[in-house]
Each structure stands twice: as structure tokens, then as C-alpha cells.
Write a protein that holds these residues in place. Structure first.
Motif, mmCIF file in Angstrom:
data_model
loop_
_atom_site.group_PDB
_atom_site.id
_atom_site.type_symbol
_atom_site.label_atom_id
_atom_site.label_comp_id
_atom_site.label_asym_id
_atom_site.label_seq_id
_atom_site.Cartn_x
_atom_site.Cartn_y
_atom_site.Cartn_z
ATOM 1 N N GLU A 1 -49.000 -6.249 -47.560
ATOM 2 C CA GLU A 1 -47.678 -6.736 -47.963
ATOM 3 C C GLU A 1 -47.300 -7.990 -47.173
ATOM 4 O O GLU A 1 -46.784 -8.957 -47.737
ATOM 5 C CB GLU A 1 -46.617 -5.662 -47.766
ATOM 6 C CG GLU A 1 -45.237 -6.127 -48.177
ATOM 7 C CD GLU A 1 -44.153 -5.087 -48.005
ATOM 8 O OE1 GLU A 1 -42.974 -5.486 -48.071
ATOM 9 O OE2 GLU A 1 -44.453 -3.891 -47.804
ATOM 10 N N LEU B 1 -42.041 -6.496 -55.441
ATOM 11 C CA LEU B 1 -41.375 -7.628 -54.808
ATOM 12 C C LEU B 1 -40.949 -8.595 -55.914
ATOM 13 O O LEU B 1 -41.793 -9.089 -56.670
ATOM 14 C CB LEU B 1 -42.321 -8.347 -53.836
ATOM 15 C CG LEU B 1 -42.940 -7.500 -52.725
ATOM 16 C CD1 LEU B 1 -43.907 -8.345 -51.897
ATOM 17 C CD2 LEU B 1 -41.861 -6.888 -51.839
ATOM 18 N N ARG C 1 -46.440 -11.603 -48.819
ATOM 19 C CA ARG C 1 -45.181 -12.308 -48.556
ATOM 20 C C ARG C 1 -45.445 -13.701 -47.978
ATOM 21 O O ARG C 1 -44.792 -14.678 -48.365
ATOM 22 C CB ARG C 1 -44.304 -11.498 -47.608
ATOM 23 C CG ARG C 1 -43.676 -10.271 -48.259
ATOM 24 C CD ARG C 1 -42.888 -9.468 -47.220
ATOM 25 N NE ARG C 1 -42.263 -8.307 -47.785
ATOM 26 C CZ ARG C 1 -41.027 -8.273 -48.297
ATOM 27 N NH1 ARG C 1 -40.283 -9.368 -48.294
ATOM 28 N NH2 ARG C 1 -40.535 -7.153 -48.785
ATOM 29 N N GLU D 1 -36.593 -6.191 -53.508
ATOM 30 C CA GLU D 1 -37.684 -5.317 -53.079
ATOM 31 C C GLU D 1 -37.336 -3.912 -53.536
ATOM 32 O O GLU D 1 -36.251 -3.420 -53.235
ATOM 33 C CB GLU D 1 -37.789 -5.370 -51.561
ATOM 34 C CG GLU D 1 -38.836 -4.464 -50.988
ATOM 35 C CD GLU D 1 -38.882 -4.567 -49.463
ATOM 36 O OE1 GLU D 1 -39.059 -3.511 -48.846
ATOM 37 O OE2 GLU D 1 -38.743 -5.674 -48.922
ATOM 38 N N VAL E 1 -38.758 -13.929 -51.738
ATOM 39 C CA VAL E 1 -38.641 -12.568 -52.266
ATOM 40 C C VAL E 1 -37.157 -12.244 -52.333
ATOM 41 O O VAL E 1 -36.480 -12.117 -51.309
ATOM 42 C CB VAL E 1 -39.416 -11.557 -51.397
ATOM 43 C CG1 VAL E 1 -39.182 -10.135 -51.903
ATOM 44 C CG2 VAL E 1 -40.910 -11.873 -51.410
#
Length: 127
Positions: free
Chosen positions: A17, A55, A21, A34, A31
Motif C-alpha cells: 500500500e 483508494l 501511494r 480510502e 488519494v
């Protein structure tokens, strides 16, 4: 035509993750949302499932252009990127914005969606 751009990665979910990101940020995406789907299913339905997170990513410049060409396109934004545990790792799937916007007949919008598709494909490829 598929509707996602996919890659399976090895490593811990949280590490993957973080890489996703970072890759999105490097490409100019933020983002905005979430959704921890697995935690929500446990809380709402008392159902266990492998880790699954959505996301909601957005490139503000291109989102602004898209909204200018088709003001209701916000119903299809942001561009979702899914991370989910699978048998052999963590699958990362980004929406293909061209596929998701096929119903909108607007050549200018298709051009923007094509740019976003390439950017997301580049992010996924570099992971």
C-alpha cells in the motif's frame, strides 16, 4: 476490453500500500478517499475476508479538465485503485478510465481518460 490494470506484488499488505501511494503521488495523483472493505464487512456483517482496500485517487488537473468537458463525470470519479490479498501476494488493480467512461460520448473526455489510463498503467508497471 478489461476494466482494470493489474499487477500482483509480493510483500506485506501495508508495504505494498505504501508503494502504491508513493507511486500515485509521484505521478500527480492524490488519494481522496480510502475504504477498508474487509474491516467494513467485519463491522457490518461480522464476515471475515482477506484484506481489501479501495483508494480513491485523483489527478486534480485532469479531473478538472474532465469535469469541464462533461460536468456530470464526477459520478465516475475518483479513479479507484484496489489492493487485495490473493493467494500469491497482493493484487493491485487500477480502474481503466477509458473502459469506465465508454458510455459517455465525448471525444475530449476520451482523450483525458486515455491520458489517465496511461498514467495509471505507468504507476502499476513501476511497482
Amino acid at each position: 476490453m478489461g476494466y482494470t490494470i493489474d499487477k500482483v506484488m509480493t510483500g506485506a499488505f501495508d508495504e505494498v500500500e505504501a508503494k502504491v501511494r508513493e507511486g500515485l503521488a509521484d505521478a500527480g495523483f492524490g488519494v481522496l478517499t480510502e475504504i477498508n472493505v474487509s474491516a467494513t464487512m467485519k463491522a457490518k456483517l461480522d464476515k471475515d475476508m482477506p484484506r481489501y482496500k479501495i483508494l480513491g485517487s485523483c489527478n486534480p488537473k485532469l479531473a478538472y479538465e474532465a469535469i469541464g468537458f462533461a460536468p456530470r463525470i464526477g459520478a465516475m470519479l475518483p479513479c479507484n485503485v484496489v489492493l487485495r490479498e490473493v493467494e500469491n501476494g497482493i493484487e493491485v488493480s487500477a480502474v481503466d478510465p477509458v473502459a469506465s467512461m465508454l458510455a459517455v460520448e465525448n471525444d475530449d473526455l476520451v482523450e483525458v481518460a486515455s491520458q489517465v489510463r496511461q498514467m495509471l498503467a505507468d504507476v502499476i508497471a513501476k511497482l
